[in-house]
Structures are given as structure tokens and as C-alpha cells.
Design a protein around this motif. Structure first.
Motif, mmCIF file in Angstrom:
data_model
loop_
_atom_site.group_PDB
_atom_site.id
_atom_site.type_symbol
_atom_site.label_atom_id
_atom_site.label_comp_id
_atom_site.label_asym_id
_atom_site.label_seq_id
_atom_site.Cartn_x
_atom_site.Cartn_y
_atom_site.Cartn_z
ATOM 1 N N ILE A 1 0.824 -1.208 0.000
ATOM 2 C CA ILE A 1 0.000 0.000 0.000
ATOM 3 C C ILE A 1 0.857 1.255 0.000
ATOM 4 N N PHE B 1 -1.332 -6.110 -8.103
ATOM 5 C CA PHE B 1 -2.500 -5.276 -8.383
ATOM 6 C C PHE B 1 -2.774 -5.252 -9.883
ATOM 7 N N THR C 1 -7.441 -7.542 -4.893
ATOM 8 C CA THR C 1 -6.239 -6.741 -4.640
ATOM 9 C C THR C 1 -6.138 -6.412 -3.155
ATOM 10 N N GLU D 1 -5.548 -3.603 -2.055
ATOM 11 C CA GLU D 1 -6.272 -2.339 -1.900
ATOM 12 C C GLU D 1 -7.740 -2.574 -1.578
ATOM 13 N N GLU E 1 -3.224 5.017 4.801
ATOM 14 C CA GLU E 1 -3.143 3.788 4.009
ATOM 15 C C GLU E 1 -4.473 3.478 3.330
ATOM 16 N N ALA F 1 -5.411 3.265 -0.763
ATOM 17 C CA ALA F 1 -6.136 2.145 -1.366
ATOM 18 C C ALA F 1 -7.364 2.640 -2.130
ATOM 19 N N ARG F 2 -8.146 3.507 -1.505
ATOM 20 C CA ARG F 2 -9.337 4.058 -2.172
ATOM 21 C C ARG F 2 -8.955 4.802 -3.445
ATOM 22 N N ARG G 1 -6.322 4.470 -5.423
ATOM 23 C CA ARG G 1 -5.893 3.579 -6.509
ATOM 24 C C ARG G 1 -7.083 2.894 -7.161
#
Length: 79
Positions: free
Chosen positions: A25, A34, A46, A48, A64, A68-69, A71
Motif C-alpha cells: 500500500i 495489483f 487486490t 487495496e 493507508e 487504497a481508495r 488507486r
């Protein structure tokens, strides 16, 4: 289409699942894992996507989770 996540499994074996997820991440870009999962139509697998699951969210910082959100949103995955 199969994807063997050899490097990811090495990371998990060496540092544990939580640290492996945090490493992926906080990396500057998306991981090979990913990209491979996205290309295979499985963004739900993934790191994420998984860390945003309510069962795991508490293990990660707000920063973190934001990464993730971001991406996932960038590629059109609903979060």
C-alpha cells in the motif's frame, strides 16, 4: 488466466501478511499483483480492495486506506 503471486507470497512468508499489505500500500505505485489482478478482472482480490473490508480496516491507518481508495477509484472500481 492464472497468476502466480510468487513475490507476494515471499513477502508474506518473510514479514507476515499485515506487513506485506502495508508495504504494498505504501509503495509509490501499484504492485505487479495489483496490475495482474486488475487485468484479469479481479480487482476485488487486490490488497487495496481487501483492506477496505470492515473486517480489516482497523489494522490500517487512515492514510493507508486513502491510498487504497485512490488507486481503486482511479481505475473506476466502486469504493
Amino acid at each position: 488466466m492464472w497468476y502466480r503471486a510468487s513475490r507476494f507470497l515471499v513477502m508474506v512468508n518473510e514479514s507476515g501478511g499485515l506487513q506485506a499489505a502495508k508495504t504494498l500500500i505504501t509503495a509509490p505505485g501499484v504492485s505487479d499483483v495489483f496490475a495482474a489482478l486488475w487485468e484479469r478482472g479481479r480487482p476485488d482480490l487486490t490488497v487495496e480492495a481487501i483492506i477496505l473490508d470492515p473486517r480489516w480496516k482497523e489494522l490500517f491507518t487512515g492514510h493507508e486506506l486513502d491510498i487504497a481508495r485512490g488507486r481503486l477509484r482511479k481505475l473506476g472500481y466502486p469504493v
